[in-house]
Design an enzyme around this catalytic site. Structure first.
Site, mmCIF file in Angstrom:
data_model
loop_
_atom_site.group_PDB
_atom_site.id
_atom_site.type_symbol
_atom_site.label_atom_id
_atom_site.label_comp_id
_atom_site.label_asym_id
_atom_site.label_seq_id
_atom_site.Cartn_x
_atom_site.Cartn_y
_atom_site.Cartn_z
ATOM 1 N N GLU A 90 -24.638 4.942 -17.070
ATOM 2 C CA GLU A 90 -24.714 4.847 -15.612
ATOM 3 C C GLU A 90 -24.547 6.006 -15.112
ATOM 4 O O GLU A 90 -25.140 6.479 -14.197
ATOM 5 C CB GLU A 90 -23.668 3.709 -15.269
ATOM 6 C CG GLU A 90 -23.627 3.982 -13.523
ATOM 7 C CD GLU A 90 -22.412 3.198 -13.019
ATOM 8 O OE1 GLU A 90 -21.578 2.559 -13.730
ATOM 9 O OE2 GLU A 90 -22.467 2.803 -11.758
ATOM 10 N N SER A 124 -15.730 -4.112 -11.373
ATOM 11 C CA SER A 124 -14.817 -3.941 -10.148
ATOM 12 C C SER A 124 -14.328 -5.101 -9.741
ATOM 13 O O SER A 124 -14.659 -6.044 -9.493
ATOM 14 C CB SER A 124 -15.425 -2.914 -9.067
ATOM 15 O OG SER A 124 -15.643 -1.688 -9.598
ATOM 16 N N SER A 182 -15.016 7.448 -9.481
ATOM 17 C CA SER A 182 -14.796 8.290 -8.408
ATOM 18 C C SER A 182 -14.673 9.987 -8.838
ATOM 19 O O SER A 182 -14.446 10.031 -10.067
ATOM 20 C CB SER A 182 -13.616 8.174 -7.692
ATOM 21 O OG SER A 182 -12.515 8.512 -8.513
ATOM 22 N N GLY A 211 -20.707 -6.778 -12.927
ATOM 23 C CA GLY A 211 -19.378 -7.576 -12.429
ATOM 24 C C GLY A 211 -18.353 -6.871 -13.203
ATOM 25 O O GLY A 211 -17.589 -7.359 -14.134
#
Lengths: 390, 334, 390, 334
Positions: free
Chosen positions: A245, A129, A375, A127
């Site tokens: 991650e 973004s 990104s 949880g």
């Protein structure tokens, strides 16, 4: 630099390969080699098989039930599993909240949650973004208010992968709205998804599939025991988590397996009178992709070899995330080209076209790899700042 | 910059955009006869005039169904002088055109035809199949015995089908030399026009999105890397627009093959990459089915995938360039 | 969009072609088709031949001795001249200071300078860039101080193309150092290079050639009649001038001629048992380059067709500069590949290897195209701001 | 990240960097026998050890002359067990190795050899030519009658020559199977190592330049588009470093061809583009002969141009990949 197994590693590889050979169910194998995506159920089945063997948490220390394998052993295991057609275990428990709890969690949290991650009794989702906090995660608006002994969480999370399957979610929320910087005053909570106020709504993505969700937190109440570490230090934990991650998405083993499938596809398709793989123009593109993969695999190993077990991978992570996601996208690019006009067919039904992972759907789905989890633009910003000092 | 249209082209574009793929609307507005000769009751539009109108209409509605169901059948009926032209123009007969790119292993056995026709847009509901392979053309009733079809949707939303022919009877047609190649190029260019309209809408959406979406306390369109990516999309799509319109303008000239293949190649290379970049610039929202971007991106991809791959068209361009070089060399030594 | 000459244009093309056919000296032709660069002397000879014919200033109005051709006619002339192997006339007089004087210069300046540009009695160079004012031109430091009727100019210019041949230089200098913005307080001067205090020092570029120079202005004194327009309005004139420069570097005609040479090179070189041009991988690269050129040529014509004669091209210029320079670089990329290992040979002597424009030297020289005259990065910034409103 | 070296490799790299292409220094430091077998008085270094040292040394000095004049002759003398090995190691005989990539149309006529050998680094001053074409190898004295040479400099500064052979006598040598291919790959990889050293220096210079150069009132390295371009250069060169070191490490294994061609392909594609990008980031100063960048960039380009083009290596990779695919298919069905 030699990428040849030492005698020890070779023995380890043989052991791993033998186990996977007998333990990985045929239908799971067939799904992969049939150019299809593994289902959630297949992934869970494989998770439990590995859990029974004690091979589910490859990097965790033994005290928590992990394998405590060296980076090289982890790499070998991943490579063998992927090349055999095994599903990738989801990282949210094993690679994200698990290591955070080991490092920053209370003893009670460790005792309660870690075993259930191993056993797949719990499945976690992330949880982080929010609709207005994507790349700029620090601007998140979800609020956590302390009322006596209870934290009340209010807000909306989005792009939450596998929230439809998970029973727990770890949530970043703003606990000190008056903090000087947006990064300060954020806390990390563990939230049972069966609690009142948690609602999951599916987001269908451009490939027509249901991977991600919105998660609404409407006055969800959790006890102080569900706060990770100290209040208002959540950003530190989140950075640690995101570093892990991003290392994970180097995806070397998976890409190696996908490249094997791509080669097979190109061998069985025709262009003109010859196999597509023998067409010089296609072959040159494939050669560039395999070259870039070879470089990525090697860079990944070089970087990991400098990393101490349990060390902070955050400096390496952006490199691995950047190139790993790019290579995965390029695999789908060549795969959809190899499939040809039939790649234009839209998925039909649950099972879909047998080639659906490798047609347009694969291509569309892969667009997410350079967006989610940081990104490519944000990764480059980070490298420019931290590695290059610009 | 935008697509310069004549008054007639603009009227047609507006009608097409309004009707979209709706058959009744197309019939009512007389658009099914767009490319059918005037003698047969159509509007007699040539490729050079149809393409700009299609591209303009494609900015607001997908043109795949219109191309497969009206533009190509009309062109084929006119080129082959089919008796069905009037029925096609009047919306009384749904026809579909199969071209070399659709046909893998068709073979004639005396008076029947067997084999497969793949991924043929519009073939789901069509009644008449117009088959154009080199000089050998034919019409086939789609309810003929021995013909089965497997229908599905393409990723751009238009319906299509695979056809399996097992000793199916056909009516042979002697086509003027070069008809199949010409129709094949018309089909490729029409797909390019649909992708062009989609691409212009994509670039407008993307510009507007990054100009308004805020992260890190400012519009993301104020970040230089995103600005430059947006410039590449814009400039690339302007160049693609140039290629599509030039191929339309030169369609009836000697340079047709080169111009069409250049446009189609660009669709599969730069435009496919530009569409991907537009998703990237949108971030998460661009990944959602709900948001309009995805459907537009899929149209660019489908246009690339059908009617000859980007590499097929590069190979054709390569042969044309090599021939040009040899001719230039001869001219000089002559 | 049809790119077919109208009857009028076709007649014009025939006339142009016939003239060039008889007027262009054979040695100049041979230089180009022998893959060599034209010399300064060859360029001047061709300039004078065109001047005699009255065809040197294709865009100027007739009153100043120009041809006043339509954009299409200019395009046709350029294409025919380049395809025949003619040198490109340098733009500094004809396309830069000439149009500025026509628009902003005094009658005396027009009368004095314009005819001498046409006749090549004067050759101009451009005194804009400085060591610390490249992309950021507005930060230039060269000073102009008014002393009675005399402007005294002090400073250093750099990257001054053909300063070793020119006899005049137009110079941007800061005349009002206290102005609020750096763009304000700049003036444009016309400077005779034979004046005391003007010194030219060569800069040898990475291709080993002498294209550019440093120009030192050490207390150079010019009269008030050498100021263009009004004092402190120089930035306006410079922007107008740069817009024209950048349109010029669309370089469509030249690129078309270079592509013809590249095709010939690829036809006469071997890869394996076949001509390089028939090799599928090389052919695919050439096809992409020719496709991008075709697009650029067409976009250029579309844009020019919307431009009124004498109009301000500044909005279009960045597009043309950007793609034109990129295409020229890619031509040198494929050319050096076509030349093969011999491209690695360093230039020998004046004449050099016959392939020197197409080997490494051409490649190195072409690096400048995306830097000088407004870098590609600056062009993209301008487009983002002015065309896209970002 | 940097090149990880053993203690020995680091010592050799330091010596090489100090000597550069200076023959006397190379002789004095005993570097001419680096790859000559210990039995013949050399250091007996293999490719796997030589490449990292070369790459490291190439950060501060061009290694072209060292590769052509010492590394390759030593490897060849060792592989072919030449009697000249000791003289080469001792700096008493200058030798040079010609490989298939240098030889276009050589043909044997009984006991003599005729034809051309092109763009051979080091051939300007060498006394002995070691010719390695498949199993047929030979030595030729470079002052033999019928042999003429045309010397020049390459763009990276090292001397080279074309040789024309007109019925030149030679001493035939029976080489172990695969020697020529192995030497050819060693030569390609050594060039890659020189380009790697140059590239690491390029990226350091470029980073430092954009971190300090000011335009628009700030360091240009604070502009996002330039940062991202710099990240691409950095990341690309890290990947290239991986490829070169991996090819060195795997040089004696079964995968040699694939690993070497991957490194050489990357040199001609990504590194060539990265070098161009470094010039772009420097702006005008990067275009000047005086500034150190240009010479470094030329080394990357020369490494690409010699010993098989990027497309040649892609084609070889393509064949290897196709063979891999076929083998995998067989393994599965077996």
């Amino acid at each position: 630099m030699q990428i040849i197994d030492s005698d020890e590693d070779a023995a380890f590889r043989a052991e791993v390969r033998a186990f996977i050979q007998q333990a990985l169910p045929q239908d799971i194998r067939d799904t992969f080699f049939g150019f299809r995506r593994h289902s959630w159920q297949q992934m869970i089945r494989w998770h439990r098989i590995l859990a029974d063997k004690g091979w589910v948490a490859v990097s965790w220390p033994r005290e928590y039930g992990g394998c405590a394998w060296t980076p090289m052993q982890q790499y070998i295991f991943d490579e063998e599993a992927m090349l055999a057609g095994a599903p990738r275990l989801r990282p949210f428990g094993l690679k994200m909240i698990g290591p955070v709890l080991m490092r920053y969690g209370s003893d009670a949290q460790k005792a309660r949650f870690l075993p259930r991650i191993l056993s797949a009794e719990d499945y976690w989702c992330q949880g982080f973004s929010e609709p207005d906090a994507g790349s700029d995660l620090a601007s998140l608006k979800t609020k956590a208010t302390l009322d006596g002994d209870i934290w009340r969480i209010e807000g909306q999370k989005t792009w939450t992968t596998t929230a439809q399957h998970a029973n727990w979610i770890f949530v970043l929320a703003r606990s000190a709205p008056q903090a000087a910087k947006p990064q300060e005053g954020i806390s990390l909570f563990l939230v049972d998804m069966s609690l009142p106020g948690v609602e999951v709504r599916p987001i269908i993505t451009i490939d027509g599939d249901h991977h991600v969700n919105e998660v609404f937190l409407d006055g969800v109440e959790v006890g102080a025991d569900m706060l990770v570490g100290e209040a208002n230090k959540g950003w530190t934990y989140a950075k640690y988590l995101l570093g892990n991650e991003r290392v994970g998405v180097a995806n070397v083993g998976q890409a190696k397996a996908e490249l094997k499938l791509l080669r097979r596809l190109a061998l069985t398709r025709k262009r003109g009178n010859q196999a597509l793989i023998d067409d010089p123009v296609f072959a040159a593109k494939l050669a560039d992709l395999e070259t870039d993969f070879l470089a990525h695999e090697t860079t990944n190993l070089r970087m990991l070899s400098t990393l101490k077990p349990g060390g902070d991978a955050s400096a390496l992570a952006p490199f691995l995330k950047l190139r790993g996601s790019e290579i995965q996208q390029r695999i789908t690019e060549l795969a959809s080209e190899a499939v040809g006009p039939r790649a234009a067919i839209w998925q039909r039904g649950e099972e879909g076209d047998p080639l659906d992972s490798y047609g347009l759907h694969g291509w569309l789905n892969a667009r997410a790899f350079t967006i989610f989890g940081g990104s490519s633009e944000v990764m480059k910003n980070i490298i420019a700042k931290t590695t290059l000092g610009l | 910059m935008s697509i310069n249209l004549t008054e007639d082209q603009r009227m047609i574009a507006n009608s097409l955009a309004g009707a979209g793929g709706d058959w009744d609307a197309l019939t009512e507005l007389g658009l099914l006869g767009l490319t059918v000769s005037e003698a047969a009751g159509g509007a007699g539009l040539g490729v050079a005039d149809a393409i700009p109108a299609l591209a303009e209409a494609a900015r607001s509605a997908p043109m795949g169904s219109v191309i497969a169901g009206a533009v190509l059948p009309g062109l084929a009926a006119t080129a082959l002088d089919l008796p069905h032209a009037g029925a096609i123009a009047g919306g009384r007969l749904r026809a579909v055109v199969a071209l070399p790119a659709n046909c893998g292993d068709l073979h004639v056995d005396g008076t029947t035809l067997s084999g497969r026709i793949e991924v043929l847009p519009g073939a789901d509901t069509a009644e008449l199949l117009i088959l154009c392979l080199s000089e050998n053309c034919a019409t086939i009733a789609l309810d003929s015995p021995g013909l089965t079809r497997d229908s599905y949707a393409l990723a751009d939303g238009q319906p299509a089908a695979d056809l399996v022919l097992d000793k199916v009877g056909f009516v042979p047609i002697t086509a003027p030399k070069g008809s199949a190649g010409r129709l094949q190029d018309a089909s490729a260019l029409a797909l390019c026009a649909d992708a062009l309209g989609a691409m212009i809408t994509i670039r407008e959406m993307t510009r507007d999105y990054i100009a308004t979406r805020k992260q890190f306390g400012r519009a993301i369109g104020s970040f230089q890397a995103l600005q430059h990516a947006m410039v590449d999309i814009y400039h690339g799509s302007e160049d693609y627009l140039s290629l599509v319109l030039r191929a339309a303008g030169g369609f009836d000239g000697l340079d047709r093959a080169r111009l069409v293949s250049a446009a189609k190649r660009c669709c599969g290379t730069r435009m496919r990459a530009a569409a991907a970049s537009a998703v990237q610039l949108h971030g998460g929202i661009g990944m959602t089915q709900e948001y309009a971007l995805g459907a537009l991106v899929r149209r660019v991809l489908v246009a690339d995938m059908l009617n000859g791959s980007a590499d097929d068209h590069a190979a054709r361009l390569g042969r044309i360039i090599a021939n040009t070089a040899r001719r230039e060399m001869q001219e000089e030594t002559a």
